[in-house]
Design an enzyme around this catalytic site. Structure first.
Site, PDB file in Angstrom:
ATOM      1  N   LEU A  13       0.863  -1.178   0.000  1.00 50.37           N
ATOM      2  CA  LEU A  13       0.000   0.000   0.000  1.00 50.37           C
ATOM      3  C   LEU A  13       0.902   1.231   0.000  1.00 50.37           C
ATOM      4  O   LEU A  13       2.067   1.154   0.410  1.00 50.37           O
ATOM      5  CB  LEU A  13      -0.895   0.024   1.244  1.00 50.37           C
ATOM      6  CG  LEU A  13      -1.951  -1.062   1.333  1.00 50.37           C
ATOM      7  CD1 LEU A  13      -2.681  -0.972   2.668  1.00 50.37           C
ATOM      8  CD2 LEU A  13      -2.934  -0.976   0.183  1.00 50.37           C
ATOM      9  N   HIS A  14       0.369   2.353  -0.431  1.00 49.93           N
ATOM     10  CA  HIS A  14       1.111   3.597  -0.299  1.00 49.93           C
ATOM     11  C   HIS A  14       1.310   3.839   1.195  1.00 49.93           C
ATOM     12  O   HIS A  14       0.388   3.649   1.991  1.00 49.93           O
ATOM     13  CB  HIS A  14       0.357   4.752  -0.960  1.00 49.93           C
ATOM     14  CG  HIS A  14       0.266   4.595  -2.445  1.00 49.93           C
ATOM     15  ND1 HIS A  14       1.352   4.769  -3.274  1.00 49.93           N
ATOM     16  CD2 HIS A  14      -0.768   4.250  -3.247  1.00 49.93           C
ATOM     17  CE1 HIS A  14       0.992   4.555  -4.525  1.00 49.93           C
ATOM     18  NE2 HIS A  14      -0.294   4.229  -4.536  1.00 49.93           N
ATOM     19  N   ASP A  15       2.506   4.218   1.574  1.00 49.62           N
ATOM     20  CA  ASP A  15       2.866   4.367   2.984  1.00 49.62           C
ATOM     21  C   ASP A  15       2.311   5.674   3.543  1.00 49.62           C
ATOM     22  O   ASP A  15       3.033   6.641   3.765  1.00 49.62           O
ATOM     23  CB  ASP A  15       4.382   4.289   3.140  1.00 49.62           C
ATOM     24  CG  ASP A  15       4.795   4.154   4.599  1.00 49.62           C
ATOM     25  OD1 ASP A  15       3.923   3.921   5.457  1.00 49.62           O
ATOM     26  OD2 ASP A  15       5.999   4.294   4.873  1.00 49.62           O
TER      27      ASP A  15
END
Length: 117
Positions: A13-15
């Protein structure tokens, strides 16, 4: 009951903690649209779990012997609900570093306790 095969996949996932919280909320019990869970079950998927640590996700998919990946891909491509869900989920996901432009990369099993002496 027929045989069950387990397959595992990974994606990041995008952090971003807020984005991760939204992704988790979309996957809470009762949150995915019914058309999505129906499409999954219709293809002889017996169980599907997603696990999360940090920004890395791991999916366990248990399929029956009637599961046909090509047929599922064709049905999903023709299903506007599945396409909309996939597009939404891709806004949260990012490809693994070694698999650009791909989400949910299938993993290879390298150990099974049941196979050990």
């Amino acid at each position: 009951m027929s045989a069950t095969t387990r397959r595992c996949f990974a994606v990041d996932l995008h952090d971003d903690p807020a984005q991760i919280a939204r992704y988790r909320a979309w996957h809470a019990a009762g949150s995915p649209p019914p058309a999505i869970t129906a499409a999954i079950r219709a293809d002889d998927v017996r169980e599907l779990e997603i696990w999360l640590v940090g920004d890395r996700m791991f999916m366990i998919l248990e399929q029956g012997d009637q599961y046909d990946p090509a047929a599922k891909a064709a049905r999903d491509a023709a299903n506007p609900d599945v396409q909309a869900w996939d597009a939404l989920m891709r806004t949260f996901q990012k490809s693994l570093p070694f698999a650009p432009e791909q989400t949910w990369v299938e993993m290879a099993r390298i150990f099974a306790l049941s196979e050990q002496p």
